[in-house]
Scaffold this active site. Structure first.
Site, PDB file in Angstrom:
ATOM      1  N   HIS A 134      67.128  28.996  21.872  1.00 59.71           N
ATOM      2  CA  HIS A 134      67.258  28.562  20.482  1.00 59.71           C
ATOM      3  C   HIS A 134      65.991  28.944  19.730  1.00 59.71           C
ATOM      4  O   HIS A 134      65.046  29.453  20.328  1.00 59.71           O
ATOM      5  CB  HIS A 134      67.560  27.067  20.382  1.00 59.71           C
ATOM      6  CG  HIS A 134      66.519  26.161  20.971  1.00 59.71           C
ATOM      7  ND1 HIS A 134      66.204  26.133  22.317  1.00 59.71           N
ATOM      8  CD2 HIS A 134      65.725  25.227  20.389  1.00 59.71           C
ATOM      9  CE1 HIS A 134      65.271  25.218  22.530  1.00 59.71           C
ATOM     10  NE2 HIS A 134      64.954  24.661  21.367  1.00 59.71           N
ATOM     11  N   HIS A 136      63.668  27.190  17.910  1.00 53.16           N
ATOM     12  CA  HIS A 136      62.544  26.297  17.631  1.00 53.16           C
ATOM     13  C   HIS A 136      61.238  26.992  18.039  1.00 53.16           C
ATOM     14  O   HIS A 136      61.188  27.734  19.018  1.00 53.16           O
ATOM     15  CB  HIS A 136      62.696  24.971  18.380  1.00 53.16           C
ATOM     16  CG  HIS A 136      63.807  24.128  17.844  1.00 53.16           C
ATOM     17  ND1 HIS A 136      64.310  23.061  18.542  1.00 53.16           N
ATOM     18  CD2 HIS A 136      64.514  24.191  16.689  1.00 53.16           C
ATOM     19  CE1 HIS A 136      65.279  22.499  17.836  1.00 53.16           C
ATOM     20  NE2 HIS A 136      65.416  23.171  16.716  1.00 53.16           N
ATOM     21  N   ASP A 164      58.567  26.214  19.570  1.00 58.99           N
ATOM     22  CA  ASP A 164      58.021  26.114  20.924  1.00 58.99           C
ATOM     23  C   ASP A 164      58.754  27.024  21.908  1.00 58.99           C
ATOM     24  O   ASP A 164      58.317  27.184  23.049  1.00 58.99           O
ATOM     25  CB  ASP A 164      57.995  24.663  21.417  1.00 58.99           C
ATOM     26  CG  ASP A 164      59.372  24.027  21.535  1.00 58.99           C
ATOM     27  OD1 ASP A 164      60.237  24.298  20.682  1.00 58.99           O
ATOM     28  OD2 ASP A 164      59.578  23.240  22.477  1.00 58.99           O
ATOM     29  N   HIS A 165      59.816  27.671  21.468  1.00 62.60           N
ATOM     30  CA  HIS A 165      60.552  28.608  22.320  1.00 62.60           C
ATOM     31  C   HIS A 165      60.440  30.052  21.845  1.00 62.60           C
ATOM     32  O   HIS A 165      60.748  30.963  22.603  1.00 62.60           O
ATOM     33  CB  HIS A 165      62.026  28.203  22.408  1.00 62.60           C
ATOM     34  CG  HIS A 165      62.205  26.913  23.126  1.00 62.60           C
ATOM     35  ND1 HIS A 165      62.530  26.842  24.450  1.00 62.60           N
ATOM     36  CD2 HIS A 165      62.044  25.631  22.709  1.00 62.60           C
ATOM     37  CE1 HIS A 165      62.572  25.572  24.819  1.00 62.60           C
ATOM     38  NE2 HIS A 165      62.279  24.816  23.780  1.00 62.60           N
TER      39      HIS A 165
END
Length: 192
Positions: free
Chosen positions: A13, A15, A17-18
């Site tokens: 996904h 976000h 942090d990814h």
């Protein structure tokens, strides 16, 4: 001479942090970034060849509108992103209307894969997937019941319901808790 294997970085996904390091890593490896927030979109059921067999993209919205798990049927492994975490019994579900219903359906979809092990994006591997999925489902259903109870007690605005459900919260998590409650209110409005 064999052609060099194509390197693909798969995002569960979009976000931060990814995704934050994906472009730099792709440049270093000469790779392509696929998935939500990547250069190339992926679709439910899309496959990627690996040395362990075909890796299958499984659409699992809820934590994010565009969220994917990846299933490696040959080994029984599932890569779950943030659908389910390696610790605790919850992940954040509150980004958009419809998130709660989609999240519960996504847990069902992950469970139907019957994984042997789940590799979450955060925390250790999950070696008892059925128990973990049930724990995350129970937590979400419990939160739904807590919001329903707050409504039955006469709380009408989402801020009051959030206080009823969560009690006093540190300022840095209040907005996420409020969004979670609003997502549950959206769920309840469609369920009744």
């Amino acid at each position: 001479m064999n052609a060099a294997a194509r390197v693909v970085i798969l995002l569960t996904h979009a976000h931060d942090d990814h995704t934050a390091g994906a472009a730099d890593l792709a440049r270093t490896l000469g790779a392509e970034v696929s998935g939500p927030g990547g250069q190339r979109a992926i679709e439910d059921g899309g496959t990627f060849s690996t040395s362990d067999g075909e890796l299958v993209a499984v659409s699992t919205p809820g934590h994010a509108r565009r969220h994917f798990c990846f299933h490696l049927p040959r080994t029984g492994e599932a890569f779950a992103g943030d659908l389910i975490l390696g610790e605790g019994d919850t992940t954040w579900v509150g980004e958009y209307p419809g998130a709660v219903a989609q999240y519960l359906a996504s847990l069902d979809r992950l469970e139907a894969l019957r994984p042997r092990v789940i590799h979450p994006a955060h925390g250790p591997d999950i070696l008892d997937p059925a128990a973990a999925i049930e724990r995350f489902r129970r937590h979400r259903l419990s939160r739904i019941e807590m919001v329903r109870s707050a409504l039955d007690a006469g709380h009408t605005d989402s801020a009051a319901i959030t206080r009823h459900v969560y009690g006093a919260l540190p300022r840095e998590v209040r907005a996420m808790a409020l969004a979670s409650v609003e997502a549950i209110l959206d769920y309840l409005s469609g369920a009744e």
